[in-house]
Design a protein around this motif. Structure first.
Motif, PDB file in Angstrom:
ATOM      1  N   TYR A 179      -1.748 -10.987   5.624  1.00  0.00           N
ATOM      2  CA  TYR A 179      -0.722 -10.116   5.159  1.00  0.00           C
ATOM      3  C   TYR A 179      -0.660  -8.927   5.989  1.00  0.00           C
ATOM      4  O   TYR A 179      -1.880  -8.579   6.345  1.00  0.00           O
ATOM      5  CB  TYR A 179      -0.819  -9.672   3.680  1.00  0.00           C
ATOM      6  N   THR A 180       0.382  -8.255   6.260  1.00  0.00           N
ATOM      7  CA  THR A 180       0.578  -6.880   7.010  1.00  0.00           C
ATOM      8  C   THR A 180       1.220  -6.018   6.192  1.00  0.00           C
ATOM      9  O   THR A 180       2.454  -6.135   5.933  1.00  0.00           O
ATOM     10  CB  THR A 180       1.222  -7.313   8.158  1.00  0.00           C
ATOM     11  N   LEU A 181       0.467  -4.749   6.026  1.00  0.00           N
ATOM     12  CA  LEU A 181       1.215  -3.669   5.467  1.00  0.00           C
ATOM     13  C   LEU A 181       1.767  -2.635   6.295  1.00  0.00           C
ATOM     14  O   LEU A 181       0.817  -2.206   7.474  1.00  0.00           O
ATOM     15  CB  LEU A 181       0.201  -3.059   4.358  1.00  0.00           C
ATOM     16  N   PHE A 182       2.777  -2.230   6.203  1.00  0.00           N
ATOM     17  CA  PHE A 182       3.284  -1.301   7.193  1.00  0.00           C
ATOM     18  C   PHE A 182       3.340   0.033   6.522  1.00  0.00           C
ATOM     19  O   PHE A 182       3.933   0.501   5.632  1.00  0.00           O
ATOM     20  CB  PHE A 182       4.695  -1.577   7.700  1.00  0.00           C
ATOM     21  N   ALA A 183       2.574   1.047   7.160  1.00  0.00           N
ATOM     22  CA  ALA A 183       2.333   2.467   6.504  1.00  0.00           C
ATOM     23  C   ALA A 183       2.488   3.404   7.704  1.00  0.00           C
ATOM     24  O   ALA A 183       1.804   4.320   7.873  1.00  0.00           O
ATOM     25  CB  ALA A 183       1.079   2.427   5.888  1.00  0.00           C
ATOM     26  N   GLY A 203       4.966 -12.146   4.392  1.00  0.00           N
ATOM     27  CA  GLY A 203       3.986 -11.797   5.172  1.00  0.00           C
ATOM     28  C   GLY A 203       3.671 -10.506   5.038  1.00  0.00           C
ATOM     29  O   GLY A 203       2.466 -10.050   5.626  1.00  0.00           O
ATOM     30  N   GLY A 204       4.305  -9.660   4.182  1.00  0.00           N
ATOM     31  CA  GLY A 204       3.632  -8.240   4.046  1.00  0.00           C
ATOM     32  C   GLY A 204       4.637  -7.290   3.413  1.00  0.00           C
ATOM     33  O   GLY A 204       5.353  -7.609   2.358  1.00  0.00           O
ATOM     34  N   ALA A 205       4.501  -5.998   3.518  1.00  0.00           N
ATOM     35  CA  ALA A 205       5.037  -5.020   2.873  1.00  0.00           C
ATOM     36  C   ALA A 205       5.243  -3.648   3.302  1.00  0.00           C
ATOM     37  O   ALA A 205       4.418  -3.514   4.228  1.00  0.00           O
ATOM     38  CB  ALA A 205       4.178  -4.929   1.283  1.00  0.00           C
TER      39      ALA A 205
END
Length: 557
Positions: free
Chosen positions: A192-196, A330-332
């Protein structure tokens, strides 16, 4: 900026590293997510690999905010933060809210202030220093942090799911050719990839478009916040004092206001926020900020003082109505990359911490169940059940009302927030994106701004100097134009070149040329505020990550 097939075929394949969770951005939301993942792994006796990519030269280098922090988020994430030495040193001691005219000020009695403008129990902080502390906490738990590495490309799997990111290549010259310093970017692959990335993240922007995450949302609304840090005369310093203003120097139809926060050590953080939905192309947020400091009720704080630092950053202010779907395969999106800031409270760090935690909990549960690269559906579900959703729902009409003008906006916000406690049955929607709101120059009056005096007010270039902005000069410009004919073909004749005014760093400059005038882009001045990417009326400017480590270097902003 995606790596070209030619470069990959010549120098590839790229090295790769695999993690359970990859986090893009080392701000409060990204680091809180990383910390929460490691906390859960410890609690459950499991092992989880987490990395954080940070485009700044160090954690905190690109962090800029007012900032008054509600400790509700950090209380949940790290309950013993005081014992651990978190830099929350200045508790708010007094609130003042003033309406300004050109020469006078009217202070609103505190009993009339809605709860959103009351800061009892909150702390005045340097968010950059707080973020550095969070980074140290994350590393102590085993999080791998890579400062100076900008995520430049999203990687997708065979079914369109996000599988991670690739860092930008290093050592490509201005001409686009590789130099002897060339180094191929690296792939960081995550289940998982978290975009911050913060407000208007350039990868978040791509994800919102690709997955149509904003299909059911109001257009997003932004502001530009410009800030200076001062050391003032001790006799004028009142540790813990919080002052907010509305009104002058902005016209009543332009959303915006100021903050003035008294920290410890005789330091004062002063800033000005202008909503980027403003209509007059002659308006300059930077000059409005400088002019604000000359007000009789304000300038007295700075006389005899010294300006220490300067910076600017866009803030995502649309609130709950403009919040996109926050998950995709795949992410958030977390923090200001999604837009969780509460504009009515002028606060977002507590929301960033909370959303980082919620996304981390959803990702951890998914990993424990053996899942990967799907949608973390429990994240938005948990958000809707949280105190943050309750808070943002009460504030959902703040920006739409204030966009209708200072007087009507103040009246309606007062009714909703003070009299009704935010519990109203109606929702006010915004119809237009900020870049659509600019009027032709022919329909507006020019604004004459006074020249800086070098004591209270300053010019852009001397300001950029103390932001410590620096970029490797021999690299492709990270500020790009989709069509090079637009600046002189549309923006200059129709809007009188608004990019030379809305940029707070002197990046955009119209200069004489054989054809009359041309737009010169001084990319080395950029402080990464993202205003140009948001406000350009033709959406012709695209902001990309420069080489890792480039940009401002904020010490205590």
């Amino acid at each position: 900026m995606n790596t070209s097939p030619e470069i990959l075929s010549q120098f590839g394949p790229r090295d790769s590293m695999d993690y359970d969770v990859v986090i893009v951005g080392g701000g409060p939301s990204g680091l809180s997510a990383a910390i929460r993942l490691k906390q859960l792994a410890t609690e459950k006796g499991s092992d989880i690999s987490v990395c954080v990519l940070e485009k700044g030269s160090e954690v905190g280098a690109h962090i800029l905010s007012g900032a008054v922090m509600d400790p509700i988020g950090i209380n949940e994430l790290i309950p013993d933060w005081k014992a651990k030495g978190a830099p929350l040193n200045t508790e708010v001691s007094e609130d003042r809210f003033m309406f300004l005219t050109e020469t006078k000020s009217l202070t609103t009695p505190n009993w009339l202030l809605p709860a959103c403008f009351q800061n009892h129990g909150n702390y005045i902080v340097s968010l950059a220093n707080f973020t550095r502390w969070l980074g140290a906490e994350a590393e102590s738990l085993g999080v791998e942090i890579f400062p100076g590495f900008a995520a430049a490309e999203i990687m997708y799997g065979s079914n369109g799911e996000v599988t991670g990111v690739a860092t930008g290549n290093m050592g490509i010259g201005k001409d686009g050719e590789v130099t002897d310093q060339f180094q191929l970017g690296m792939e960081l692959r995550g289940k998982y990839t978290l975009f911050a990335e913060g407000s208007r993240g350039h990868l978040g922007k791509q994800l919102i478009s690709k997955f149509a995450l904003d299909a059911n949302s109001d257009p997003q609304s932004y502001g530009i916040g410009i800030k200076e840090l001062w050391e003032i005369d001790p006799a004028k310093h009142q540790e813990g004092l919080v002052i907010h203003t509305a009104g002058w120097p902005l016209s009543s139809d332009t959303y915006g206001g100021s903050f003035l926060y008294h920290l410890e050590n005789n330091q004062v953080a002063v800033g000005f926020v202008v909503g980027l939905s403003y209509s007059n192309p002659y308006l300059s947020p930077f000059e409005e900020f400088q002019r604000y400091k000359t007000h009789p009720s304000i300038r007295t704080f700075f006389e005899g003082g010294k300006r220490i630092s300067y910076g600017a950053r866009a803030l995502t202010a649309g609130g709950l109505n403009s919040l996109p779907k926050t998950i995709f395969p795949g992410g958030a999106l977390i923090g200001c990359d999604a837009g969780f800031l509460n504009a009515s409270r002028i606060k977002g760090s507590h929301a960033a911490i909370k959303t980082g935690m919620l996304a981390a909990e959803a990702a951890f549960d998914a990993l424990q169940a053996g899942r990967s690269a799907d949608e973390l559906e429990t994240y938005p579900t948990a958000f809707k059940q949280s105190w943050l959703h309750t808070e943002l729902k009460k504030a959902r009409n703040f920006k739409p009302w204030m966009s209708k003008g200072l007087y009507l906006g103040t009246l309606m916000v007062g009714i909703e927030q003070k009299l009704l406690g935010g519990n109203v049955p109606w929702t006010i929607h915004q119809q237009h994106a900020d870049h659509e709101c600019l009027k032709p120059a022919s329909a507006c009056s020019p604004i004459e701004y006074p020249k800086p005096d070098g004591k209270i007010t300053f010019d852009r270039l001397s300001s950029v100097f103390i932001s410590n902005a620096n970029h490797e000069e021999n690299q492709p410009a990270h500020l790009t134009l989709k069509d090079t004919s637009v600046p002189t073909g549309i923006n200059l004749p129709l809007y009188d070149g608004p990019e030379q005014r809305y940029c707070p760093a002197g990046v955009y400059e119209y200069i004489p040329s054989a054809q009359g005038q041309q737009l010169q882009i001084n990319a080395q001045n950029c402080v990464h505020c993202k205003t140009c990417d948001i406000k350009d009326p033709t959406q012709n400017i695209v902001w990309l990550n420069p080489e890792g480590g480039g940009g401002p270097n904020y010490s205590s902003m």
